[in-house]
Write a protein that holds these residues in place. Sequence first.
Motif, PDB file in Angstrom:
ATOM      1  N   ALA A  97       5.712  10.158  -2.261  1.00 39.24           N
ATOM      2  CA  ALA A  97       6.501  11.374  -2.033  1.00 39.24           C
ATOM      3  C   ALA A  97       5.640  12.429  -1.340  1.00 39.24           C
ATOM      4  O   ALA A  97       6.094  13.098  -0.400  1.00 39.24           O
ATOM      5  CB  ALA A  97       7.059  11.897  -3.349  1.00 39.24           C
ATOM      6  N   GLU A  98       4.409  12.556  -1.794  1.00 41.82           N
ATOM      7  CA  GLU A  98       3.467  13.490  -1.159  1.00 41.82           C
ATOM      8  C   GLU A  98       3.291  13.149   0.315  1.00 41.82           C
ATOM      9  O   GLU A  98       3.376  14.019   1.195  1.00 41.82           O
ATOM     10  CB  GLU A  98       2.127  13.429  -1.886  1.00 41.82           C
ATOM     11  CG  GLU A  98       1.038  14.264  -1.254  1.00 41.82           C
ATOM     12  CD  GLU A  98      -0.297  14.104  -1.972  1.00 41.82           C
ATOM     13  OE1 GLU A  98      -1.157  14.965  -1.733  1.00 41.82           O
ATOM     14  OE2 GLU A  98      -0.493  13.147  -2.738  1.00 41.82           O
ATOM     15  N   GLU A  99       3.067  11.882   0.597  1.00 42.94           N
ATOM     16  CA  GLU A  99       2.838  11.429   1.962  1.00 42.94           C
ATOM     17  C   GLU A  99       4.054  11.677   2.855  1.00 42.94           C
ATOM     18  O   GLU A  99       3.921  12.135   3.995  1.00 42.94           O
ATOM     19  CB  GLU A  99       2.498   9.933   1.932  1.00 42.94           C
ATOM     20  CG  GLU A  99       2.238   9.318   3.280  1.00 42.94           C
ATOM     21  CD  GLU A  99       1.887   7.847   3.168  1.00 42.94           C
ATOM     22  OE1 GLU A  99       0.978   7.428   3.895  1.00 42.94           O
ATOM     23  OE2 GLU A  99       2.512   7.115   2.358  1.00 42.94           O
ATOM     24  N   ILE A 100       5.231  11.388   2.343  1.00 38.47           N
ATOM     25  CA  ILE A 100       6.467  11.580   3.124  1.00 38.47           C
ATOM     26  C   ILE A 100       6.612  13.041   3.530  1.00 38.47           C
ATOM     27  O   ILE A 100       6.933  13.356   4.682  1.00 38.47           O
ATOM     28  CB  ILE A 100       7.685  11.101   2.312  1.00 38.47           C
ATOM     29  CG1 ILE A 100       7.649   9.583   2.144  1.00 38.47           C
ATOM     30  CG2 ILE A 100       8.998  11.542   2.966  1.00 38.47           C
ATOM     31  CD1 ILE A 100       8.542   9.065   1.036  1.00 38.47           C
ATOM     32  N   ILE A 101       6.367  13.938   2.601  1.00 42.23           N
ATOM     33  CA  ILE A 101       6.512  15.368   2.889  1.00 42.23           C
ATOM     34  C   ILE A 101       5.465  15.828   3.896  1.00 42.23           C
ATOM     35  O   ILE A 101       5.778  16.588   4.823  1.00 42.23           O
ATOM     36  CB  ILE A 101       6.482  16.170   1.576  1.00 42.23           C
ATOM     37  CG1 ILE A 101       7.769  15.874   0.790  1.00 42.23           C
ATOM     38  CG2 ILE A 101       6.317  17.665   1.853  1.00 42.23           C
ATOM     39  CD1 ILE A 101       7.798  16.425  -0.611  1.00 42.23           C
ATOM     40  N   VAL A 102       4.251  15.364   3.771  1.00 39.37           N
ATOM     41  CA  VAL A 102       3.213  15.737   4.737  1.00 39.37           C
ATOM     42  C   VAL A 102       3.558  15.158   6.111  1.00 39.37           C
ATOM     43  O   VAL A 102       3.505  15.869   7.123  1.00 39.37           O
ATOM     44  CB  VAL A 102       1.824  15.268   4.263  1.00 39.37           C
ATOM     45  CG1 VAL A 102       0.784  15.426   5.365  1.00 39.37           C
ATOM     46  CG2 VAL A 102       1.406  16.052   3.016  1.00 39.37           C
ATOM     47  N   LEU A 103       3.921  13.891   6.162  1.00 39.68           N
ATOM     48  CA  LEU A 103       4.157  13.233   7.451  1.00 39.68           C
ATOM     49  C   LEU A 103       5.408  13.731   8.169  1.00 39.68           C
ATOM     50  O   LEU A 103       5.499  13.585   9.390  1.00 39.68           O
ATOM     51  CB  LEU A 103       4.223  11.718   7.271  1.00 39.68           C
ATOM     52  CG  LEU A 103       2.901  11.043   6.912  1.00 39.68           C
ATOM     53  CD1 LEU A 103       3.108   9.545   6.713  1.00 39.68           C
ATOM     54  CD2 LEU A 103       1.846  11.310   7.972  1.00 39.68           C
ATOM     55  N   HIS A 104       6.338  14.327   7.464  1.00 40.03           N
ATOM     56  CA  HIS A 104       7.553  14.779   8.170  1.00 40.03           C
ATOM     57  C   HIS A 104       7.239  15.861   9.193  1.00 40.03           C
ATOM     58  O   HIS A 104       8.015  16.089  10.108  1.00 40.03           O
ATOM     59  CB  HIS A 104       8.646  15.206   7.175  1.00 40.03           C
ATOM     60  CG  HIS A 104       8.740  16.669   6.900  1.00 40.03           C
ATOM     61  ND1 HIS A 104       7.914  17.330   6.012  1.00 40.03           N
ATOM     62  CD2 HIS A 104       9.585  17.607   7.396  1.00 40.03           C
ATOM     63  CE1 HIS A 104       8.240  18.605   5.966  1.00 40.03           C
ATOM     64  NE2 HIS A 104       9.259  18.811   6.797  1.00 40.03           N
ATOM     65  N   ASP A 108       5.521  11.414  15.261  1.00 37.07           N
ATOM     66  CA  ASP A 108       6.534  10.458  14.825  1.00 37.07           C
ATOM     67  C   ASP A 108       5.910   9.250  14.130  1.00 37.07           C
ATOM     68  O   ASP A 108       4.927   8.685  14.599  1.00 37.07           O
ATOM     69  CB  ASP A 108       7.361   9.991  16.022  1.00 37.07           C
ATOM     70  CG  ASP A 108       8.561   9.182  15.601  1.00 37.07           C
ATOM     71  OD1 ASP A 108       9.200   9.545  14.602  1.00 37.07           O
ATOM     72  OD2 ASP A 108       8.853   8.176  16.260  1.00 37.07           O
ATOM     73  N   VAL A 109       6.510   8.903  13.016  1.00 32.82           N
ATOM     74  CA  VAL A 109       6.129   7.707  12.270  1.00 32.82           C
ATOM     75  C   VAL A 109       7.246   6.684  12.489  1.00 32.82           C
ATOM     76  O   VAL A 109       8.418   6.994  12.292  1.00 32.82           O
ATOM     77  CB  VAL A 109       5.987   8.012  10.761  1.00 32.82           C
ATOM     78  CG1 VAL A 109       5.693   6.747   9.984  1.00 32.82           C
ATOM     79  CG2 VAL A 109       4.909   9.049  10.523  1.00 32.82           C
ATOM     80  N   ALA A 110       6.897   5.493  12.880  1.00 31.36           N
ATOM     81  CA  ALA A 110       7.890   4.456  13.153  1.00 31.36           C
ATOM     82  C   ALA A 110       8.584   4.026  11.865  1.00 31.36           C
ATOM     83  O   ALA A 110       7.955   3.938  10.804  1.00 31.36           O
ATOM     84  CB  ALA A 110       7.224   3.251  13.807  1.00 31.36           C
TER      85      ALA A 110
END
Length: 192
Positions: A97-104, A108-110
């Motif tokens: 969840a932490e990673e998803i929020i940072v990466l948004h 672009d992440v495939a």
Amino acid sequence: MPPSTPAALAAVSVATRFYSPALLNHCLRSYLWGASYAAAHGITFDDELYFVSAMLHDVALTDPFDSHRVSFEEAGGDLAWVFGVAAGWPADRAARAEEIIVLHMRDDVAAAVDPESHLLQVATAWDVAGRRAEEFAPDARAMVLAQYPRLGFGEEFLACFEDQARRKPDGAAAAAVGSGGATRIRANPLDA
């Protein structure tokens, strides 16, 4: 429909308590846009993980959780990790969840590499700045907006990002503002 797991319901409670109505609706729309995009493109994703991340992705734009030292997406990711562990998730799931929020807020992440981060990127770029408008049919737009109206979201969000940019010039919000974010937000077809 959003998942009805204990963690998802708790994320709604947190979001309802700390977001303005416009930011709350943005998070709910972000979940719905991403889920719709996933269905249209055959992207398999973890529904609960994506929902919790969508609900918490802007929590560090709120006064109680705004960090004066780190970018809003980093602070929000940290809070999502704490939330996940408190919800009983294993540490590695909370870290996702932490990673998803940072990466948004990153490049672009495939979808094949990280479907949940990809969905949150697509959904928030659409809801904030009108990117990929062709992916969202007019009837679907009308249905989502009727259920979760914008309530002046564009201007409220822009004010949050401009504030973040002034205080955190090295953050993703500053980069977005510096690259014409205000123009994109104000031109969003969802506000037409």
